[in-house]
Design a protein around this motif. Structure first.
Motif, PDB file in Angstrom:
ATOM      1  N   ASN A   1      10.882  62.291 105.784  1.00 13.92           N
ATOM      2  CA  ASN A   1      12.231  62.470 106.315  1.00 13.92           C
ATOM      3  C   ASN A   1      12.908  63.590 105.550  1.00 13.92           C
ATOM      4  O   ASN A   1      12.819  63.664 104.332  1.00 13.92           O
ATOM      5  CB  ASN A   1      13.051  61.185 106.169  1.00 13.92           C
ATOM      6  CG  ASN A   1      12.422  60.064 106.926  1.00 13.92           C
ATOM      7  OD1 ASN A   1      12.212  60.162 108.124  1.00 13.92           O
ATOM      8  ND2 ASN A   1      12.067  59.002 106.235  1.00 13.92           N
ATOM      9  N   VAL A   2      13.604  64.449 106.278  1.00 12.55           N
ATOM     10  CA  VAL A   2      14.227  65.623 105.687  1.00 12.55           C
ATOM     11  C   VAL A   2      15.734  65.521 105.808  1.00 12.55           C
ATOM     12  O   VAL A   2      16.259  65.153 106.857  1.00 12.55           O
ATOM     13  CB  VAL A   2      13.741  66.902 106.400  1.00 12.55           C
ATOM     14  CG1 VAL A   2      14.359  68.130 105.776  1.00 12.55           C
ATOM     15  CG2 VAL A   2      12.234  66.990 106.368  1.00 12.55           C
ATOM     16  N   THR A   3      16.427  65.863 104.730  1.00  7.83           N
ATOM     17  CA  THR A   3      17.879  65.928 104.724  1.00  7.83           C
ATOM     18  C   THR A   3      18.284  67.034 103.763  1.00  7.83           C
ATOM     19  O   THR A   3      17.437  67.687 103.173  1.00  7.83           O
ATOM     20  CB  THR A   3      18.496  64.573 104.322  1.00  7.83           C
ATOM     21  OG1 THR A   3      19.905  64.630 104.513  1.00  7.83           O
ATOM     22  CG2 THR A   3      18.178  64.204 102.901  1.00  7.83           C
ATOM     23  N   SER A   4      19.568  67.261 103.622  1.00  5.73           N
ATOM     24  CA  SER A   4      20.032  68.250 102.652  1.00  5.73           C
ATOM     25  C   SER A   4      21.144  67.632 101.828  1.00  5.73           C
ATOM     26  O   SER A   4      21.794  66.677 102.253  1.00  5.73           O
ATOM     27  CB  SER A   4      20.523  69.514 103.351  1.00  5.73           C
ATOM     28  OG  SER A   4      21.626  69.224 104.172  1.00  5.73           O
ATOM     29  N   LEU A   5      21.345  68.175 100.647  1.00  4.52           N
ATOM     30  CA  LEU A   5      22.431  67.708  99.801  1.00  4.52           C
ATOM     31  C   LEU A   5      23.731  68.333 100.278  1.00  4.52           C
ATOM     32  O   LEU A   5      23.772  69.519 100.619  1.00  4.52           O
ATOM     33  CB  LEU A   5      22.173  68.094  98.344  1.00  4.52           C
ATOM     34  CG  LEU A   5      20.931  67.478  97.697  1.00  4.52           C
ATOM     35  CD1 LEU A   5      20.720  68.065  96.319  1.00  4.52           C
ATOM     36  CD2 LEU A   5      21.093  65.979  97.597  1.00  4.52           C
ATOM     37  N   GLU A   6      24.794  67.560 100.309  1.00  4.72           N
ATOM     38  CA  GLU A   6      26.078  68.083 100.765  1.00  4.72           C
ATOM     39  C   GLU A   6      26.594  69.182  99.838  1.00  4.72           C
ATOM     40  O   GLU A   6      27.188  70.146 100.277  1.00  4.72           O
ATOM     41  CB  GLU A   6      27.100  66.952 100.862  1.00  4.72           C
ATOM     42  CG  GLU A   6      26.814  65.977 101.969  1.00  4.72           C
ATOM     43  CD  GLU A   6      27.829  64.864 102.026  1.00  4.72           C
ATOM     44  OE1 GLU A   6      28.895  64.979 101.387  1.00  4.72           O
ATOM     45  OE2 GLU A   6      27.554  63.874 102.704  1.00  4.72           O
ATOM     46  N   SER A   7      26.335  69.041  98.545  1.00  8.60           N
ATOM     47  CA  SER A   7      26.850  70.007  97.586  1.00  8.60           C
ATOM     48  C   SER A   7      26.062  71.319  97.594  1.00  8.60           C
ATOM     49  O   SER A   7      26.580  72.353  97.216  1.00  8.60           O
ATOM     50  CB  SER A   7      26.837  69.410  96.177  1.00  8.60           C
ATOM     51  OG  SER A   7      25.516  69.072  95.818  1.00  8.60           O
ATOM     52  N   GLN A   8      24.806  71.263  98.027  1.00  7.01           N
ATOM     53  CA  GLN A   8      23.966  72.455  98.032  1.00  7.01           C
ATOM     54  C   GLN A   8      23.313  72.587  99.400  1.00  7.01           C
ATOM     55  O   GLN A   8      22.276  71.989  99.673  1.00  7.01           O
ATOM     56  CB  GLN A   8      22.889  72.364  96.957  1.00  7.01           C
ATOM     57  CG  GLN A   8      23.437  72.228  95.559  1.00  7.01           C
ATOM     58  CD  GLN A   8      22.340  71.965  94.556  1.00  7.01           C
ATOM     59  OE1 GLN A   8      21.217  71.670  94.913  1.00  7.01           O
ATOM     60  NE2 GLN A   8      22.682  72.078  93.294  1.00  7.01           N
ATOM     61  N   ALA A   9      23.914  73.378 100.262  1.00  8.16           N
ATOM     62  CA  ALA A   9      23.411  73.508 101.630  1.00  8.16           C
ATOM     63  C   ALA A   9      22.041  74.157 101.683  1.00  8.16           C
ATOM     64  O   ALA A   9      21.269  73.918 102.604  1.00  8.16           O
ATOM     65  CB  ALA A   9      24.404  74.297 102.465  1.00  8.16           C
ATOM     66  N   ALA A  10      21.701  74.979 100.685  1.00  7.44           N
ATOM     67  CA  ALA A  10      20.411  75.676 100.687  1.00  7.44           C
ATOM     68  C   ALA A  10      19.291  74.795 100.141  1.00  7.44           C
ATOM     69  O   ALA A  10      18.132  75.167 100.203  1.00  7.44           O
ATOM     70  CB  ALA A  10      20.506  76.957  99.879  1.00  7.44           C
ATOM     71  N   GLN A  11      19.624  73.626  99.600  1.00  6.84           N
ATOM     72  CA  GLN A  11      18.635  72.727  99.012  1.00  6.84           C
ATOM     73  C   GLN A  11      18.261  71.641 100.011  1.00  6.84           C
ATOM     74  O   GLN A  11      19.124  71.010 100.605  1.00  6.84           O
ATOM     75  CB  GLN A  11      19.191  72.093  97.732  1.00  6.84           C
ATOM     76  CG  GLN A  11      18.252  71.146  97.038  1.00  6.84           C
ATOM     77  CD  GLN A  11      17.167  71.838  96.231  1.00  6.84           C
ATOM     78  OE1 GLN A  11      17.235  73.022  95.989  1.00  6.84           O
ATOM     79  NE2 GLN A  11      16.177  71.099  95.845  1.00  6.84           N
ATOM     80  N   ILE A  12      16.979  71.421 100.191  1.00  6.02           N
ATOM     81  CA  ILE A  12      16.483  70.381 101.089  1.00  6.02           C
ATOM     82  C   ILE A  12      15.913  69.249 100.250  1.00  6.02           C
ATOM     83  O   ILE A  12      15.252  69.478  99.238  1.00  6.02           O
ATOM     84  CB  ILE A  12      15.403  70.940 102.029  1.00  6.02           C
ATOM     85  CG1 ILE A  12      16.045  71.857 103.053  1.00  6.02           C
ATOM     86  CG2 ILE A  12      14.635  69.841 102.721  1.00  6.02           C
ATOM     87  CD1 ILE A  12      15.089  72.426 104.051  1.00  6.02           C
ATOM     88  N   VAL A  13      16.163  68.021 100.677  1.00  8.41           N
ATOM     89  CA  VAL A  13      15.598  66.837 100.034  1.00  8.41           C
ATOM     90  C   VAL A  13      14.676  66.178 101.047  1.00  8.41           C
ATOM     91  O   VAL A  13      15.069  65.922 102.180  1.00  8.41           O
ATOM     92  CB  VAL A  13      16.697  65.858  99.579  1.00  8.41           C
ATOM     93  CG1 VAL A  13      16.084  64.595  99.000  1.00  8.41           C
ATOM     94  CG2 VAL A  13      17.614  66.520  98.570  1.00  8.41           C
ATOM     95  N   VAL A  14      13.444  65.921 100.627  1.00  5.47           N
ATOM     96  CA  VAL A  14      12.447  65.311 101.496  1.00  5.47           C
ATOM     97  C   VAL A  14      12.107  63.934 100.927  1.00  5.47           C
ATOM     98  O   VAL A  14      11.713  63.824  99.770  1.00  5.47           O
ATOM     99  CB  VAL A  14      11.175  66.183 101.588  1.00  5.47           C
ATOM    100  CG1 VAL A  14      10.183  65.574 102.547  1.00  5.47           C
ATOM    101  CG2 VAL A  14      11.525  67.604 101.987  1.00  5.47           C
ATOM    102  N   ALA A  15      12.279  62.903 101.730  1.00  6.24           N
ATOM    103  CA  ALA A  15      11.905  61.543 101.341  1.00  6.24           C
ATOM    104  C   ALA A  15      10.510  61.272 101.890  1.00  6.24           C
ATOM    105  O   ALA A  15      10.262  61.404 103.087  1.00  6.24           O
ATOM    106  CB  ALA A  15      12.897  60.537 101.898  1.00  6.24           C
ATOM    107  N   LEU A  16       9.598  60.917 100.987  1.00  3.87           N
ATOM    108  CA  LEU A  16       8.209  60.665 101.364  1.00  3.87           C
ATOM    109  C   LEU A  16       7.843  59.229 101.067  1.00  3.87           C
ATOM    110  O   LEU A  16       8.322  58.637 100.098  1.00  3.87           O
ATOM    111  CB  LEU A  16       7.257  61.552 100.561  1.00  3.87           C
ATOM    112  CG  LEU A  16       7.464  63.054 100.611  1.00  3.87           C
ATOM    113  CD1 LEU A  16       6.525  63.720  99.630  1.00  3.87           C
ATOM    114  CD2 LEU A  16       7.216  63.562 102.003  1.00  3.87           C
TER     115      LEU A  16
END
Length: 119
Positions: free
Chosen positions: A57-72
């Protein structure tokens, strides 16, 4: 109040549909720049650690729009090998959650081992 409980129960059912319980799996949160994200590359890194990718699952941090967080979620109880493999591929490990086998699983496996030894 019953409306709130019904809404929570419905959300839990939806969550379980996308993330069914699996005691033999572990969870990892991986961070990367938006331009570095590749689902196939992440899957390849997981498979290099002799694991299978169950959920991504892919999301992004609200504080850093250029950073992606992937939940595996992977099919190993111990996610350390998968985390090391992802780091070799250049991804940042944000969080690791190993599976908790629970007393029942340990007892069942012990009984299976004893049956095998007694054959």
């Amino acid at each position: 109040m019953t409306k709130d409980l019904a809404a929570k129960e419905n959300k839990n059912r939806q969550f379980e549909a996308f993330f069914p319980p699996n005691p033999d799996s572990s969870r990892l949160l991986v961070g990367c720049a938006q331009g570095d994200y590749s689902a196939s590359r992440i899957a390849h890194a997981v498979e290099d650690a002799d694991a299978s990718l169950i959920n991504l699952n892919v999301t992004s941090l609200e504080s850093q729009a250029a950073q992606i967080v992937v939940a595996l979620r992977v099919d190993h109880r111990d996610p350390d090998r998968v985390a090391r493999s992802l780091e070799r591929y250049g991804y940042t490990i944000l969080s690791v959650e190993a599976a908790d086998p629970g007393d029942e699983t340990i007892r069942l496996r012990y009984e299976e081992l004893m049956r095998y030894i007694n054959m």
